[in-house]
Motif scaffolding. Structure first.
Motif, PDB file in Angstrom:
ATOM      1  N   LEU A  24       0.837  -1.196   0.000  1.00 51.55           N
ATOM      2  CA  LEU A  24       0.000   0.000   0.000  1.00 51.55           C
ATOM      3  C   LEU A  24       0.873   1.247   0.000  1.00 51.55           C
ATOM      4  CD1 LEU A  24      -2.642  -1.028   2.686  1.00 51.55           C
ATOM      5  CD2 LEU A  24      -2.851  -1.197   0.212  1.00 51.55           C
ATOM      6  N   ARG A  25       0.448   2.231  -0.756  1.00 51.73           N
ATOM      7  CA  ARG A  25       1.149   3.514  -0.759  1.00 51.73           C
ATOM      8  C   ARG A  25       0.216   4.568  -0.194  1.00 51.73           C
ATOM      9  NH1 ARG A  25       2.731   2.816  -6.836  1.00 51.73           N
ATOM     10  NH2 ARG A  25       0.500   2.878  -6.771  1.00 51.73           N
ATOM     11  N   PRO A  26       0.748   5.499   0.569  1.00 50.30           N
ATOM     12  CA  PRO A  26      -0.105   6.557   1.115  1.00 50.30           C
ATOM     13  C   PRO A  26      -0.606   7.482   0.010  1.00 50.30           C
ATOM     14  CG  PRO A  26       2.182   6.955   1.671  1.00 50.30           C
ATOM     15  CD  PRO A  26       2.132   5.620   1.006  1.00 50.30           C
ATOM     16  N   ASN A  27      -1.795   8.001   0.199  1.00 52.67           N
ATOM     17  CA  ASN A  27      -2.363   8.982  -0.728  1.00 52.67           C
ATOM     18  C   ASN A  27      -1.834  10.347  -0.300  1.00 52.67           C
ATOM     19  OD1 ASN A  27      -3.961  10.808  -2.140  1.00 52.67           O
ATOM     20  ND2 ASN A  27      -5.815   9.553  -1.933  1.00 52.67           N
ATOM     21  N   PRO A  28      -1.080  11.039  -1.141  1.00 51.58           N
ATOM     22  CA  PRO A  28      -0.479  12.316  -0.740  1.00 51.58           C
ATOM     23  C   PRO A  28      -1.506  13.415  -0.479  1.00 51.58           C
ATOM     24  CG  PRO A  28      -0.062  11.868  -3.060  1.00 51.58           C
ATOM     25  CD  PRO A  28      -0.734  10.667  -2.494  1.00 51.58           C
ATOM     26  N   VAL A  29      -2.709  13.252  -0.989  1.00 51.24           N
ATOM     27  CA  VAL A  29      -3.757  14.268  -0.809  1.00 51.24           C
ATOM     28  C   VAL A  29      -4.434  14.133   0.559  1.00 51.24           C
ATOM     29  CG1 VAL A  29      -5.899  15.191  -1.788  1.00 51.24           C
ATOM     30  CG2 VAL A  29      -4.149  14.257  -3.297  1.00 51.24           C
ATOM     31  N   ARG A  30      -4.462  12.943   1.093  1.00 44.26           N
ATOM     32  CA  ARG A  30      -5.139  12.681   2.360  1.00 44.26           C
ATOM     33  C   ARG A  30      -4.170  12.802   3.538  1.00 44.26           C
ATOM     34  NH1 ARG A  30     -10.577  11.598   1.712  1.00 44.26           N
ATOM     35  NH2 ARG A  30     -10.954  10.625  -0.274  1.00 44.26           N
TER      36      ARG A  30
END
Length: 168
Positions: A24-30
């Motif tokens: 999983l990669r983090p969502n940079p917008v959230r």
């Protein structure tokens, strides 16, 4: 079923009893969630419980035996309010009680009816076990009507005063 561990999702397939791991990669917008919120505080549960408890502690109570003594004495200076639902009232009643269901009190129409019934008399309220009548008395208190709650309600009445009153 799945669980996350340090940016990975571990999936378990119960049918063939295998595990599968996804990156999983983090969502940079959230925003990054670092801890869970306090659910009860978020929903206002502790405040509601505290308000309910404080309302119930401020409402005077009487036992069913005290109520029986009052009825047997022939006193006419009180109104015995039953705040249960109409179908419950049809099953059994305490003699001399008047039905004004809690939902009517909560919506306001019942408050006016109770004021009309009192006409200078004191108010004694009961329900099945004492919780709804305490709530009703809290609402009525905000409207300027003081009352006494019957501890244990009609269930206690059936157990301690009149066993012929059906329990449900």
């Amino acid at each position: 079923q799945g669980t996350t561990l340090s940016g990975r999702l571990l999936l378990y397939n119960a049918l063939d009893m295998t595990f599968r791991q996804l990156k999983l990669r983090p969502n940079p917008v959230r925003p990054v969630i670092e801890k869970l919120i306090d659910y009860e505080q978020f929903c206002g549960i502790p405040q509601a419980k505290a308000q309910e408890a404080s309302q119930q502690t401020q409402i005077p109570e009487m036992t069913v035996t005290q109520l029986k003594e009052l009825i047997d004495s022939g006193a006419k200076d009180f109104v015995l309010l039953d705040v249960r639902n109409p179908n419950e009232y049809q099953i059994c009643q305490i003699p001399g009680s008047v039905l004004v269901p809690l939902p009517d009190i909560e919506h306001g129409a019942g408050v006016a009816k109770v004021k009309e019934l009192l006409n200078g008399h004191r108010l004694i309220a009961h329900c099945k076990m004492g919780g709804r009548s305490a709530k009703a008395l809290g609402i009525l208190k905000e409207a300027g009507i003081e009352g006494i709650n019957v501890k244990g309600g009609i269930t206690a009445w059936s157990e301690e005063v009149d066993p012929s009153v059906p329990q449900y």
